[in-house]
Design an enzyme around this catalytic site. Sequence first.
Site, PDB file in Angstrom:
ATOM      1  N   ARG A   1     -13.443  13.556   8.509  1.00  0.00           N
ATOM      2  CA  ARG A   1     -14.219  14.076   7.462  1.00  0.00           C
ATOM      3  C   ARG A   1     -15.713  13.962   7.623  1.00  0.00           C
ATOM      4  NH1 ARG A   1     -12.308   8.948   4.345  1.00  0.00           N
ATOM      5  NH2 ARG A   1     -10.096   9.510   3.934  1.00  0.00           N
TER       6      ARG A   1
ATOM      7  N   LYS B   1       3.099   0.902   3.078  1.00  0.00           N
ATOM      8  CA  LYS B   1       3.190  -0.541   4.088  1.00  0.00           C
ATOM      9  C   LYS B   1       3.227  -1.594   3.186  1.00  0.00           C
ATOM     10  CE  LYS B   1      -0.414   1.785   6.759  1.00  0.00           C
ATOM     11  NZ  LYS B   1      -2.045   1.992   6.760  1.00  0.00           N
TER      12      LYS B   1
ATOM     13  N   GLU C   1      -7.795  -6.232   4.321  1.00  0.00           N
ATOM     14  CA  GLU C   1      -7.637  -6.031   2.902  1.00  0.00           C
ATOM     15  C   GLU C   1      -6.618  -6.453   2.431  1.00  0.00           C
ATOM     16  OE1 GLU C   1      -8.666  -2.462   4.801  1.00  0.00           O
ATOM     17  OE2 GLU C   1      -9.394  -1.496   3.071  1.00  0.00           O
TER      18      GLU C   1
ATOM     19  N   ARG D   1      -2.153  -1.937  -3.802  1.00  0.00           N
ATOM     20  CA  ARG D   1      -3.505  -1.242  -3.502  1.00  0.00           C
ATOM     21  C   ARG D   1      -3.428   0.056  -4.174  1.00  0.00           C
ATOM     22  NH1 ARG D   1      -5.308   2.824   1.095  1.00  0.00           N
ATOM     23  NH2 ARG D   1      -7.426   2.936   0.757  1.00  0.00           N
TER      24      ARG D   1
ATOM     25  N   GLY E   1     -11.796   6.129   8.538  1.00  0.00           N
ATOM     26  CA  GLY E   1     -12.682   6.441   7.276  1.00  0.00           C
ATOM     27  C   GLY E   1     -13.596   5.318   7.319  1.00  0.00           C
TER      28      GLY E   1
ATOM     29  N   GLY F   1     -11.735  -0.300  12.460  1.00  0.00           N
ATOM     30  CA  GLY F   1     -11.196   0.239  13.959  1.00  0.00           C
ATOM     31  C   GLY F   1     -12.236   0.070  15.049  1.00  0.00           C
ATOM     32  N   ILE F   2     -13.409   1.096  14.604  1.00  0.00           N
ATOM     33  CA  ILE F   2     -14.597   1.200  15.409  1.00  0.00           C
ATOM     34  C   ILE F   2     -15.400   0.112  15.409  1.00  0.00           C
ATOM     35  CG2 ILE F   2     -16.803   2.747  15.869  1.00  0.00           C
ATOM     36  CD1 ILE F   2     -15.049   4.867  14.291  1.00  0.00           C
TER      37      ILE F   2
ATOM     38  N   ASN G   1       0.749  -1.214  -0.016  1.00  0.00           N
ATOM     39  CA  ASN G   1      -0.015   0.084  -0.052  1.00  0.00           C
ATOM     40  C   ASN G   1       0.892   1.300   0.095  1.00  0.00           C
ATOM     41  OD1 ASN G   1      -1.610   1.985   0.409  1.00  0.00           O
ATOM     42  ND2 ASN G   1      -2.682   1.187   2.219  1.00  0.00           N
TER      43      ASN G   1
ATOM     44  N   HIS H   1     -13.020   1.743  -0.163  1.00  0.00           N
ATOM     45  CA  HIS H   1     -13.016   0.657   0.858  1.00  0.00           C
ATOM     46  C   HIS H   1     -13.744  -0.895   0.173  1.00  0.00           C
ATOM     47  CE1 HIS H   1     -13.570   3.337   4.620  1.00  0.00           C
ATOM     48  NE2 HIS H   1     -12.126   3.220   4.353  1.00  0.00           N
TER      49      HIS H   1
ATOM     50  N   HIS I   1     -18.003  -0.678   7.432  1.00  0.00           N
ATOM     51  CA  HIS I   1     -16.737  -0.639   7.637  1.00  0.00           C
ATOM     52  C   HIS I   1     -16.577   0.993   8.526  1.00  0.00           C
ATOM     53  CE1 HIS I   1     -12.354  -0.655   6.207  1.00  0.00           C
ATOM     54  NE2 HIS I   1     -12.322   0.449   6.789  1.00  0.00           N
TER      55      HIS I   1
ATOM     56  N   GLU J   1     -15.052  -2.946  14.801  1.00  0.00           N
ATOM     57  CA  GLU J   1     -14.404  -4.404  15.388  1.00  0.00           C
ATOM     58  C   GLU J   1     -14.034  -4.152  16.967  1.00  0.00           C
ATOM     59  OE1 GLU J   1     -10.659  -5.312  13.135  1.00  0.00           O
ATOM     60  OE2 GLU J   1     -11.778  -5.145  11.516  1.00  0.00           O
ATOM     61  N   ASN J   2     -13.973  -3.027  17.458  1.00  0.00           N
ATOM     62  CA  ASN J   2     -13.448  -2.893  18.589  1.00  0.00           C
ATOM     63  C   ASN J   2     -14.400  -2.202  19.672  1.00  0.00           C
ATOM     64  OD1 ASN J   2     -10.633  -3.731  18.497  1.00  0.00           O
ATOM     65  ND2 ASN J   2     -10.590  -2.230  16.881  1.00  0.00           N
TER      66      ASN J   2
ATOM     67  N   GLY K   1     -13.993   2.888  10.429  1.00  0.00           N
ATOM     68  CA  GLY K   1     -12.542   3.116  10.950  1.00  0.00           C
ATOM     69  C   GLY K   1     -12.547   4.674  11.017  1.00  0.00           C
TER      70      GLY K   1
HETATM   71  P1  ADP Z   1      -7.670   3.096   8.850  1.00  0.00           P
HETATM   72  O1  ADP Z   1      -7.358   1.762   8.737  1.00  0.00           O
HETATM   73  O2  ADP Z   1      -8.920   3.939   8.165  1.00  0.00           O
HETATM   74  O3  ADP Z   1      -6.575   4.165   9.503  1.00  0.00           O
HETATM   75  P2  ADP Z   1      -8.909   1.913  11.288  1.00  0.00           P
HETATM   76  O4  ADP Z   1     -10.043   1.035  10.693  1.00  0.00           O
HETATM   77  O5  ADP Z   1      -7.692   1.289  11.777  1.00  0.00           O
HETATM   78  O6  ADP Z   1      -8.564   3.002  10.335  1.00  0.00           O
HETATM   79  O7  ADP Z   1      -9.542   2.654  12.534  1.00  0.00           O
HETATM   80  C1  ADP Z   1      -9.001   3.306  13.385  1.00  0.00           C
HETATM   81  C2  ADP Z   1      -9.961   3.879  14.216  1.00  0.00           C
HETATM   82  O8  ADP Z   1     -10.731   3.155  14.863  1.00  0.00           O
HETATM   83  C3  ADP Z   1      -9.190   5.008  15.285  1.00  0.00           C
HETATM   84  O9  ADP Z   1      -9.317   6.231  14.799  1.00  0.00           O
HETATM   85  C4  ADP Z   1     -10.546   4.825  16.356  1.00  0.00           C
HETATM   86  O10 ADP Z   1     -11.454   5.826  16.128  1.00  0.00           O
HETATM   87  C5  ADP Z   1     -11.267   3.566  16.232  1.00  0.00           C
HETATM   88  N1  ADP Z   1     -10.759   2.602  17.137  1.00  0.00           N
HETATM   89  C6  ADP Z   1      -9.645   1.736  17.073  1.00  0.00           C
HETATM   90  N2  ADP Z   1      -9.561   0.983  18.348  1.00  0.00           N
HETATM   91  C7  ADP Z   1     -10.672   1.190  19.135  1.00  0.00           C
HETATM   92  C8  ADP Z   1     -11.226   0.861  20.198  1.00  0.00           C
HETATM   93  N3  ADP Z   1     -10.775   0.037  21.034  1.00  0.00           N
HETATM   94  N4  ADP Z   1     -12.487   1.526  20.819  1.00  0.00           N
HETATM   95  C9  ADP Z   1     -13.083   2.391  19.840  1.00  0.00           C
HETATM   96  N5  ADP Z   1     -12.505   2.919  18.757  1.00  0.00           N
HETATM   97  C10 ADP Z   1     -11.314   2.460  18.405  1.00  0.00           C
END
Ligand code: ADP
Length: 403
Positions: free
Chosen positions: A241, A17, A387, A91, A212, A331-332, A10, A180, A208, A334-335, A210
């Site tokens: 954004r 990356k 990805e 990518r 973004g 990120g959001i 990427n 995405h 998705h 999944e977590n 994150g």
């Molecule tokens: P990208 O690949 O687009 O950089 P990600 O999919 O890795 O983004 O998402 C990163 C975002 O996910 C972080 O900026 C944060 O807002 C959110 N995030 C990551 N871990 C957590 C968590 N444990 N709890 C809540 N939000 C999280």
Amino acid sequence: MSDKLVMAVNAGSSSLKYKLYRLEGLEVVCGGLVDRIGHEDGIFKLTYNGETTKEVLPIMDHHKGVDLILNALTSKGIVKDKNDIVAIGHRVVQGGKYFSKSALFDADTEKKIADLTPLDPLHAPAHLMGYHAFKEAIPGAVAIAVFDTAYHQTMEEEDYLFPIPYELSEKYDCRRYGAHGTSHRYLAEKALATYLKDKKDTKIITCHLGSGSSLAAIHNGKVVATSMGLTPLGGVMMGTRSGDLDPSVSYYLAEQMHLSNQEVYDLLNKKSGFLGVTGLSNDTRDVEGGYLKGDKRCIIASHLFARRVADYIGQYFVRLGGVDLIIFSAGIGENSAFYRKLVLDRVKDALHIVIDEKKNEEAFGGKEELISAPESAVKVAVIPTDEEKMIASDAVKAYEGKL
Ligand code: ADP
């Protein structure tokens, strides 16, 4: 076992990356990042066997970055010979109207990516630099381009056209492309194989979420609608954004603040979303913390985000004529049990969704989990996206002549 390897790359304007896989079985070998390309204090990171090494040194261009990667792989004995890397997947953010699937990275593909530069001035030149650097270093490897937009190319005109003068849509290719796509494809394929194996007519909404964020409505494995637009600025609110707005917001702010087009565009891309509304952070971990302490702007930012995601889910539920499965990822997604709940609370009555609160709380850190209760009318799953694996898998297909 064969020594053949495949790499997912990427390349951005100042970073690259990489992730290396065994061709057989796509087991991860190592991965890392070249960052601050163009600087005297460039950064080279490699993670292998759970250990990350970091070097700070001049990395003036992408060629130097690729040399660093390949030298490290051979000198550390991770790879016997750089020519063992037989396939490389790059990518590419914007594939425009040209690419509805991954493509061999040949002169024609290169020209089309270069032609698409006006749609993605930041990434297109960087992708080409990454491609050239690897091509020079390993000329024998099969190279492919994997486009963020390709999976969304199955949308119909009524889903991708903007209601602007038709001849402008045609002349400037000004339409919805989405983004995405590689993630949405990965999630849909995984979900179809895992949760909807025996179902004939399948309806999935992928979220998705994150830094973004985008959603897609997927009918029988094909995208019918997606939330990002001409660029990744469209759709739901994101880290920095704005997502969708009344287009006159741009005009009005430019007039009031005496800003140029570029300045308004930067404001909506880099200073809005969670960052802009909270004035605190683009990271939902910080915003959730603020919410729980009662910070007013963190509360409203979280509600704005959940409302927008929920509204898209509602729209796609109607667009698909129902939904079998809603997937949360990135990120959001999944977590964060907190943000999943904020979103699901806004759709659960209309869609007869019942969430297993315990399972929702347990789904984080790369775990895949069905978080809906058995009696829920719609299944809801958390699926970690990958990805890079999808890119590597397409590169293997190209190597085997099956792309
Ligand atoms: P990208 O690949 O687009 O950089 P990600 O999919 O890795 O983004 O998402 C990163 C975002 O996910 C972080 O900026 C944060 O807002 C959110 N995030 C990551 N871990 C957590 C968590 N444990 N709890 C809540 N939000 C999280």
